[in-house]
Design an enzyme around this catalytic site. Structure first.
Site, PDB file in Angstrom:
ATOM      1  N   GLY A  54       0.479  -1.248   0.117  1.00 32.06           N
ATOM      2  CA  GLY A  54      -0.038   0.009  -0.125  1.00 32.06           C
ATOM      3  C   GLY A  54       0.918   1.374  -0.412  1.00 32.06           C
ATOM      4  O   GLY A  54       1.107   1.924  -0.932  1.00 32.06           O
ATOM      5  N   THR A 265      -4.084  -9.249  -1.863  1.00 30.63           N
ATOM      6  CA  THR A 265      -4.231  -7.652  -2.005  1.00 30.63           C
ATOM      7  C   THR A 265      -4.556  -6.550  -1.211  1.00 30.63           C
ATOM      8  O   THR A 265      -3.817  -7.689   0.033  1.00 30.63           O
ATOM      9  CB  THR A 265      -5.219  -6.903  -2.472  1.00 30.63           C
ATOM     10  N   CYS A 411      15.910 -18.069   4.640  1.00 26.56           N
ATOM     11  CA  CYS A 411      15.066 -19.583   4.472  1.00 26.56           C
ATOM     12  C   CYS A 411      14.987 -19.540   6.018  1.00 26.56           C
ATOM     13  O   CYS A 411      14.963 -18.501   7.268  1.00 26.56           O
ATOM     14  CB  CYS A 411      16.416 -20.680   4.679  1.00 26.56           C
ATOM     15  N   GLY A 493       0.847  -5.222   7.707  1.00 25.06           N
ATOM     16  CA  GLY A 493       0.064  -6.205   7.524  1.00 25.06           C
ATOM     17  C   GLY A 493      -0.729  -6.542   7.368  1.00 25.06           C
ATOM     18  O   GLY A 493      -2.162  -6.125   6.614  1.00 25.06           O
TER      19      GLY A 493
END
Length: 558
Positions: A54, A265, A411, A493
């Protein structure tokens, strides 16, 4: 103070090689990683300082960016620079084992921790949205989320398809900085994928960097590509230009049910991250300024359409999961009361790894030479010889992942391995096997560094989903341990009001002092994740704590 967010003349690229432009490698690393976050091959919209997610930015304004660089170039080895929401606000005396940079991004007092208040402050130039690794200067492009997504899809395959994804396909939305990892991760795990994206430039970027295989401009063509590949037993990915809510609904109307359904999205930010149905991108961008409330409402209503389709697919037998963008919450806000009927990916597939402190360990070669990464790949295999799954990941990563900006690798490893691998890297720098120091960090999405009730800490077995003491303790401990820079963020997030999280970065520069710092920080950091999950009552975490000798005073208290 002038305040420039968009400067089309800017083209940033991190220095490579062994020549220092600052007082030492700790400070040099911070400078290079800030610059790397804004490299054209790394960031989503670098000329606007937007890295990913965003409006996740690396600095508040170009004036702030310039001043951060200038300050790092004069910073002394026993000083620390303080960053407040992307703005350099102070330099203070500390000591040589203290962090060189301390960062706080997007933090608001809980009563005011919402997008409406944040956007007011953002417009005034008083804050910026740091996302997770954007404002903490450790973003490495889409690779940063590829293995976590690969691990998730691998777990989906094992739980739902007996470990065989051949002939199965995944429907998803979003090909931005995070979502762009999905097609490559899915095909690595054996699935075909159809990824819907409304911005054609993002599909083209993923094609150019090898993260998506094909582009389609209508659903019929996309489905034909998917069906033809599945008939041949091949795993391919298709980026479909379109609106996710439209495409999900159209599939529902056609009676087509994918095998797996998710979404990445930028639904966490309805003002900037989700195109409403029937709107063009140009109209969306214009209305963000002229009618913010109407834009948010329209975006949420479209999310509700998409989530209803996802719930339908679940009833039809698809494995449906929220991939951490808070789309369920946004849909629930506008009347989809059963939006949470499908699970988040962490409780469904990832939490057992978190219980052992296993998460997204990443490193970057400051030399700029890919050979340094390939040598570290081999060192990881040497030190963890019996983990075939990890070896397969490293082999696939070398073969299929294009470096973006400074060469890097990720990793998923945990408490028992992070410190010893980091110290081995330090020895490689010391001996000259690596051409320059290595930066070691992680995503904020990790086992002990985040409180996010709709994502990482969803459905904790003791009900402690919203307790945010844990990321604060994580940041304090990493600061005390001597990390090179430490960050505390809010809203990454899942958006404002829904998460608090901490980041850590440390440099392996080949010195004895670095060896000691690496040993402390990269034991303590994953150790807080085991601690947090053991405290919540998870047996895997309790057993890990005992096996690794963590000192948890209440571990065996009944």
């Amino acid at each position: 103070m002038s305040f420039t967010r968009l400067d089309k003349s800017r083209k940033i690229s991190a220095p490579h090689g062994t020549e220092l432009t600052t007082c030492n490698w700790q400070v040099e690393a911070a400078k290079r990683m800030l610059m790397n976050n804004l490299d054209d091959e790394v960031a989503e919209h670098p000329q606007a300082l937007v890295v990913y997610g965003g409006i996740g930015r690396a600095a508040r304004s170009w004036e702030c960016y310039d001043k951060i660089i200038e300050t790092l170039e004069r910073l002394k080895p026993d000083e620390s620079l303080l960053i407040q929401s992307g703005k350099p606000v102070g330099v203070f005396p500390t000591h040589e084992n203290a962090p060189r940079v301390l960062i706080a991004n997007s933090n608001l007092v809980p009563e005011w921790a919402n997008w409406e208040h944040f956007n007011e402050l953002d417009k005034k130039g008083l804050m910026m949205y740091g996302q997770m690794t954007a404002g903490s200067w450790i973003y490495i492009g889409s690779q940063g989320i590829v293995q976590g997504t690969y691990e998730t899809f691998g777990s989906v395959s094992r739980q739902h398809f007996n470990g065989d994804a051949k002939g199965k396909w995944v429907l998803t939305g979003g090909l931005g900085g995070m979502g762009g990892a999905q097609p490559l991760a899915a095909t690595m795990a054996g699935f075909c994928m159809l990824a819907v994206e409304c911005d054609e430039s993002r599909i083209d970027f993923r094609l150019r960097t090898g993260y998506v295989d094909h582009k389609a401009t209508n659903l019929d063509d996309a489905l034909k590509l998917i069906n033809d590949a599945m008939a041949k037993g091949e795993a391919i990915s298709v980026g479909l230009l379109g609106n996710a809510a439209d495409v999900y609904s159209e599939l529902q109307q056609q009676g087509v049910t994918p095998d797996v359904v998710t979404d990445q999205t930028s639904a966490h930010d309805p003002l900037h991250g989700y195109l409403p149905q029937g709107w063009t991108l140009e109209e969306y961008k214009a209305k963000q300024e002229s009618d913010a409330t109407g834009t948010v409402n329209a975006a949420k209503e479209s999310m509700a359409v998409q989530v209803r389709a996802m719930l339908h697919f679940q009833k039809e037998g698809a494995a449906v999961l929220d991939y951490g963008n808070n789309i369920r919450q946004m849909a629930k806000d506008v009347g989809v009361d059963n939006a949470f009927d499908f699970p988040g990916f962490v409780p469904a597939y990832i939490r057992p790894l978190f219980c052992e402190g296993i998460g997204p360990f990443r490193w970057v070669a400051l030399s700029g030479d890919p050979e340094d990464i390939y040598k570290t790949d081999e060192k990881v295999k040497e030190l963890i010889p019996d983990n075939e799954h990890l070896h397969n990941w490293l082999d696939m990563a070398k073969e299929r992942i294009s470096f973006q900006g400074l060469p890097s690798r990720i990793c998923w490893i945990g408490l028992k391995d992070r410190a010893r691998i980091a110290r081995a890297f330090n020895d490689m720098v010391k001996s000259g096997e690596l051409k320059a120091p290595v930066v070691i960090g992680r995503d904020h999405l990790d086992s002990g560094s985040v409180a996010s009730p709709n994502r990482e800490t969803e459905a904790m077995q003791d009900g402690s989903d919203a307790v945010s003491d844990w990321p604060l303790l994580n940041a304090l401990l990493n600061t005390a341990g001597g990390a090179t820079w430490v960050s505390l963020h809010h809203g990454g997030g899942v958006g404002m009001g829904y998460s608090q999280h901490a980041g850590v970065v440390i440099v392996a520069d080949g010195t004895e002092e670095a060896d000691k710092r690496l040993g402390r920080v990269l034991w303590n950091d994953p150790g807080t994740g085991v601690m947090r999950h053991a405290d919540a009552g998870y047996d895997i975490a309790k057993n890990c704590a005992r096996e690794q000798g963590l000192d948890l005073p209440m571990l065996d208290t009944k």
